[in-house]
Design an enzyme around this catalytic site. Structure first.
Site, PDB file in Angstrom:
ATOM      1  N   ASP A   1       0.875  -1.179   0.000  1.00  0.00           N
ATOM      2  CA  ASP A   1       0.000   0.000   0.000  1.00  0.00           C
ATOM      3  C   ASP A   1       0.910   1.226   0.000  1.00  0.00           C
ATOM      4  O   ASP A   1       1.847   1.290   0.803  1.00  0.00           O
ATOM      5  CB  ASP A   1      -0.858  -0.061   1.284  1.00  0.00           C
ATOM      6  CG  ASP A   1      -1.944   0.992   1.312  1.00  0.00           C
ATOM      7  OD1 ASP A   1      -1.650   2.162   1.001  1.00  0.00           O
ATOM      8  OD2 ASP A   1      -3.084   0.644   1.658  1.00  0.00           O
TER       9      ASP A   1
ATOM     10  N   ASN B   1       1.331   6.530 -10.259  1.00  0.00           N
ATOM     11  CA  ASN B   1      -0.015   6.480 -10.835  1.00  0.00           C
ATOM     12  C   ASN B   1      -1.075   6.108  -9.791  1.00  0.00           C
ATOM     13  O   ASN B   1      -2.225   6.504  -9.917  1.00  0.00           O
ATOM     14  CB  ASN B   1      -0.003   5.455 -11.983  1.00  0.00           C
ATOM     15  CG  ASN B   1      -1.397   5.029 -12.401  1.00  0.00           C
ATOM     16  OD1 ASN B   1      -2.142   5.812 -12.995  1.00  0.00           O
ATOM     17  ND2 ASN B   1      -1.792   3.800 -12.060  1.00  0.00           N
TER      18      ASN B   1
ATOM     19  N   TYR C   1     -10.725  15.768  -3.492  1.00  0.00           N
ATOM     20  CA  TYR C   1     -10.011  15.088  -4.590  1.00  0.00           C
ATOM     21  C   TYR C   1      -9.255  16.129  -5.420  1.00  0.00           C
ATOM     22  O   TYR C   1      -8.071  15.945  -5.732  1.00  0.00           O
ATOM     23  CB  TYR C   1     -10.992  14.298  -5.470  1.00  0.00           C
ATOM     24  CG  TYR C   1     -10.287  13.637  -6.645  1.00  0.00           C
ATOM     25  CD1 TYR C   1      -9.369  12.611  -6.437  1.00  0.00           C
ATOM     26  CD2 TYR C   1     -10.516  14.054  -7.956  1.00  0.00           C
ATOM     27  CE1 TYR C   1      -8.694  12.017  -7.500  1.00  0.00           C
ATOM     28  CE2 TYR C   1      -9.853  13.462  -9.029  1.00  0.00           C
ATOM     29  CZ  TYR C   1      -8.934  12.451  -8.800  1.00  0.00           C
ATOM     30  OH  TYR C   1      -8.267  11.870  -9.846  1.00  0.00           O
TER      31      TYR C   1
ATOM     32  N   LYS D   1      -5.145  16.481  -6.033  1.00  0.00           N
ATOM     33  CA  LYS D   1      -4.490  16.465  -7.347  1.00  0.00           C
ATOM     34  C   LYS D   1      -3.797  17.797  -7.648  1.00  0.00           C
ATOM     35  O   LYS D   1      -2.770  17.832  -8.323  1.00  0.00           O
ATOM     36  CB  LYS D   1      -5.517  16.111  -8.433  1.00  0.00           C
ATOM     37  CG  LYS D   1      -5.943  14.641  -8.372  1.00  0.00           C
ATOM     38  CD  LYS D   1      -4.754  13.705  -8.611  1.00  0.00           C
ATOM     39  CE  LYS D   1      -5.128  12.246  -8.679  1.00  0.00           C
ATOM     40  NZ  LYS D   1      -3.989  11.383  -9.026  1.00  0.00           N
TER      41      LYS D   1
ATOM     42  N   VAL E   1     -11.693   9.246 -17.713  1.00  0.00           N
ATOM     43  CA  VAL E   1     -11.181   7.986 -18.261  1.00  0.00           C
ATOM     44  C   VAL E   1     -12.019   6.851 -17.669  1.00  0.00           C
ATOM     45  O   VAL E   1     -12.158   6.771 -16.443  1.00  0.00           O
ATOM     46  CB  VAL E   1      -9.708   7.727 -17.846  1.00  0.00           C
ATOM     47  CG1 VAL E   1      -9.120   6.576 -18.650  1.00  0.00           C
ATOM     48  CG2 VAL E   1      -8.865   8.983 -17.962  1.00  0.00           C
TER      49      VAL E   1
HETATM   50  P1  NDP Z   1      -8.387   2.584 -10.991  1.00  0.00           P
HETATM   51  O1  NDP Z   1      -9.270   2.580  -9.788  1.00  0.00           O
HETATM   52  O2  NDP Z   1      -8.783   1.747 -12.150  1.00  0.00           O
HETATM   53  O3  NDP Z   1      -6.891   2.219 -10.573  1.00  0.00           O
HETATM   54  C1  NDP Z   1      -6.317   2.747  -9.404  1.00  0.00           C
HETATM   55  C2  NDP Z   1      -4.994   2.041  -9.150  1.00  0.00           C
HETATM   56  O4  NDP Z   1      -4.382   2.635  -7.986  1.00  0.00           O
HETATM   57  C3  NDP Z   1      -5.183   0.565  -8.857  1.00  0.00           C
HETATM   58  O5  NDP Z   1      -4.169  -0.176  -9.491  1.00  0.00           O
HETATM   59  C4  NDP Z   1      -5.032   0.479  -7.349  1.00  0.00           C
HETATM   60  O6  NDP Z   1      -4.448  -0.767  -6.978  1.00  0.00           O
HETATM   61  C5  NDP Z   1      -4.022   1.603  -7.083  1.00  0.00           C
HETATM   62  N1  NDP Z   1      -4.140   2.071  -5.709  1.00  0.00           N
HETATM   63  C6  NDP Z   1      -5.176   2.748  -5.150  1.00  0.00           C
HETATM   64  N2  NDP Z   1      -4.956   2.942  -3.844  1.00  0.00           N
HETATM   65  C7  NDP Z   1      -3.749   2.385  -3.576  1.00  0.00           C
HETATM   66  C8  NDP Z   1      -2.979   2.254  -2.395  1.00  0.00           C
HETATM   67  N3  NDP Z   1      -3.403   2.740  -1.215  1.00  0.00           N
HETATM   68  N4  NDP Z   1      -1.792   1.615  -2.459  1.00  0.00           N
HETATM   69  C9  NDP Z   1      -1.349   1.102  -3.627  1.00  0.00           C
HETATM   70  N5  NDP Z   1      -2.038   1.192  -4.791  1.00  0.00           N
HETATM   71  C10 NDP Z   1      -3.216   1.822  -4.749  1.00  0.00           C
HETATM   72  O7  NDP Z   1      -8.277   4.126 -11.431  1.00  0.00           O
HETATM   73  P2  NDP Z   1      -7.470   4.845 -12.624  1.00  0.00           P
HETATM   74  O8  NDP Z   1      -6.663   3.905 -13.391  1.00  0.00           O
HETATM   75  O9  NDP Z   1      -8.442   5.697 -13.326  1.00  0.00           O
HETATM   76  O10 NDP Z   1      -6.541   5.813 -11.749  1.00  0.00           O
HETATM   77  C11 NDP Z   1      -5.133   5.871 -11.890  1.00  0.00           C
HETATM   78  C12 NDP Z   1      -4.679   7.298 -11.612  1.00  0.00           C
HETATM   79  O11 NDP Z   1      -5.235   8.159 -12.585  1.00  0.00           O
HETATM   80  C13 NDP Z   1      -5.140   7.836 -10.253  1.00  0.00           C
HETATM   81  O12 NDP Z   1      -4.100   8.596  -9.680  1.00  0.00           O
HETATM   82  C14 NDP Z   1      -6.312   8.740 -10.627  1.00  0.00           C
HETATM   83  O13 NDP Z   1      -6.524   9.762  -9.688  1.00  0.00           O
HETATM   84  C15 NDP Z   1      -5.831   9.276 -11.951  1.00  0.00           C
HETATM   85  N6  NDP Z   1      -6.849   9.829 -12.836  1.00  0.00           N
HETATM   86  C16 NDP Z   1      -7.928   9.076 -13.195  1.00  0.00           C
HETATM   87  C17 NDP Z   1      -8.885   9.630 -14.026  1.00  0.00           C
HETATM   88  C18 NDP Z   1     -10.128   8.895 -14.423  1.00  0.00           C
HETATM   89  O14 NDP Z   1     -11.083   9.545 -14.893  1.00  0.00           O
HETATM   90  N7  NDP Z   1     -10.197   7.581 -14.286  1.00  0.00           N
HETATM   91  C19 NDP Z   1      -8.735  10.977 -14.557  1.00  0.00           C
HETATM   92  C20 NDP Z   1      -7.559  11.665 -14.101  1.00  0.00           C
HETATM   93  C21 NDP Z   1      -6.653  11.098 -13.287  1.00  0.00           C
HETATM   94  P3  NDP Z   1      -4.911  -1.674  -5.751  1.00  0.00           P
HETATM   95  O15 NDP Z   1      -6.347  -1.370  -5.466  1.00  0.00           O
HETATM   96  O16 NDP Z   1      -4.645  -3.066  -6.200  1.00  0.00           O
HETATM   97  O17 NDP Z   1      -3.995  -1.260  -4.644  1.00  0.00           O
HETATM   98  C1  8X3 Z   2     -10.535  12.000 -12.457  1.00  0.00           C
HETATM   99  C2  8X3 Z   2     -11.447  12.746 -13.375  1.00  0.00           C
HETATM  100  O1  8X3 Z   2     -13.433  14.343 -13.495  1.00  0.00           O
HETATM  101  O2  8X3 Z   2     -13.624  12.503 -11.973  1.00  0.00           O
HETATM  102  O3  8X3 Z   2      -9.424  12.732 -12.075  1.00  0.00           O
HETATM  103  O4  8X3 Z   2     -12.177  14.335 -11.455  1.00  0.00           O
HETATM  104  S1  8X3 Z   2     -12.722  13.506 -12.526  1.00  0.00           S
END
Ligand code: NDP
Ligand code: 8X3
Length: 249
Positions: free
Chosen positions: A57, A84, A150, A154, A183
C-alpha cells in the site's frame, strides 16, 4: 533496457501502461495491493519483459524504503518512476464529506507519491539521470462541486511535481505530469464505494478516454529523446471541454 517502477498497476491506467510498456521493451516493477492481479499481469507479460511484482500500500511510509532497498539485483536500478496509484473517494459537498474519504485521498494520492519519490529519487540523483512521471488530473487544474478534496489532492500533486522538477533539475532528472480528464476505469466504482450502477452513469452519453489512451501518452512522454521533457500534459476526450462541461447525447 530501462526499468520502470509503476504504482497502481492492477487496474485502469496503470494496467494499460504495464501492458504497453512491456510491449515496448521496458522492464517493469509493478505494484498495487491486489496480489492476484499482479501475478496475472506478471504471467501474461513475462514473455515480453522482465517483470517483478510488489504487493504493498503506498501509505506504508515506514516500509517503502525497505521495499526499495530489498529489490532483487536485476531491478535495483530504477530509471523511471511512474506515480499512478490513486483514487477519488466520495462525491459529497464539503459539509457532508466523510473524513475517512478525505484522508484516503490525501494519504494515497499525495503522500504516497511523495513516499515513493523520496525512496527512489536518491539513486537517480546519484546517477544524474532518471525520469519521474506523476499522474495528476484535470481535477488538479480546475475544481468542481462535490470534489473539493479530490481536486485539492491532485492540485497538490501538480504543485509538488513542479517543485520536484526544480529540486532535481541540477541532476538531469526529468519530472513530468500528465493530467487526464474522464477515463473509464475502476475509478468511479471506487469513488462511489463499490456502487457499480452509480459508477456506470459517469461514462454514459459520451465517449470517455480509455486507459489505453492515457497509456499511449505516458509511453510518448517516456520515449522522447534525452533533451526533451514533456513537463505537463492535459488529455481530454473530445466530448469534454472542462470538468463540468461534457457534450452528451
Ligand atoms: P483505478 O481505480 O482503475 O486504478 C487505481 C490504481 O491505484 C489501482 O491499481 C489500485 O491498486 C491503485 N491504488 C489505489 N490505492 C492504492 C494504495 N493505497 N496503495 C497502492 N495502490 C493503490 O483508477 P485509474 O486507473 O483511473 O486511476 C489511476 C490514476 O489516474 C489515479 O491517480 C487517478 O486519480 C488518476 N486519474 C484518473 C482519471 C479517471 O477519470 N479515471 C482521470 C484523471 C486522473 P490496488 O487497489 O490493487 O492497490
Ligand atoms: C478524475 C477525473 O473528473 O472525476 O481525475 O475528477 S474527474
Amino acid at each position: 533496457m530501462k526499468t520502470v517502477f509503476l504504482t497502481g498497476a492492477t487496474s485502469g491506467i496503470g494496467k494499460a501502461t504495464a501492458e504497453l510498456l512491456a510491449a515496448n521493451g521496458y522492464n517493469l516493477i509493478l505494484s498495487g495491493r491486489r496480489e492476484e492481479r499482479l501475478k496475472e499481469l506478471q504471467e501474461r507479460l513475462s514473455h515480453l519483459a522482465d517483470i517483478h511484482i510488489l504487493k504493498f500500500d503506498v501509505r506504508e511510509k515506514e516500509n517503502i524504503p525497505n521495499i526499495i532497498a530489498s529489490l532483487p539485483e536485476a531491478f535495483k536500478k530504477i530509471d523511471i518512476l511512474i506515480n499512478n496509484a490513486g483514487n477519488a473517494y466520495g462525491r459529497d459537498p464539503i459539509h457532508e464529506g466523510l473524513i475517512e474519504d478525505w484522508e484516503n485521498m490525501i494519504d494515497i494520492n499525495l503522500k504516497g507519491m511523495l513516499y515513493l519519490t523520496r525512496a527512489i529519487s536518491p539513486q537517480m540523483v546519484e546517477r544524474k539521470s532518471g525520469h519521474i512521471l506523476n499522474i495528476a488530473s484535470l481535477a488538479g487544474r480546475e475544481t468542481y462541486p462535490n470534489g473539493a478534496v479530490y481536486c485539492a489532492s491532485k492540485s497538490a500533486v501538480k504543485a509538488a511535481t513542479e517543485g520536484i522538477r526544480k529540486d532535481l533539475n541540477p541532476y538531469g532528472i526529468k519530472v513530468s505530469c500528465i493530467d487526464p480528464g474522464l477515463v473509464e476505469t475502476e475509478f468511479s466504482e471506487v469513488r462511489f464505494h463499490g456502487d457499480k450502477e452509480e459508477a456506470k452513469k459517469v461514462y454514459q452519453g459520451y465517449i470517455p478516454l480509455t486507459a489505453f489512451d492515457v497509456a499511449e501518452t505516458i509511453e510518448f512522454v517516456l520515449s522522447r529523446p534525452p533533451h526533451v521533457n514533456i513537463a505537463d500534459t492535459l488529455i481530454l476526450c473530445a466530448d469534454q471541454a472542462s470538468s463540468t462541461i461534457v457534450r452528451k447525447e
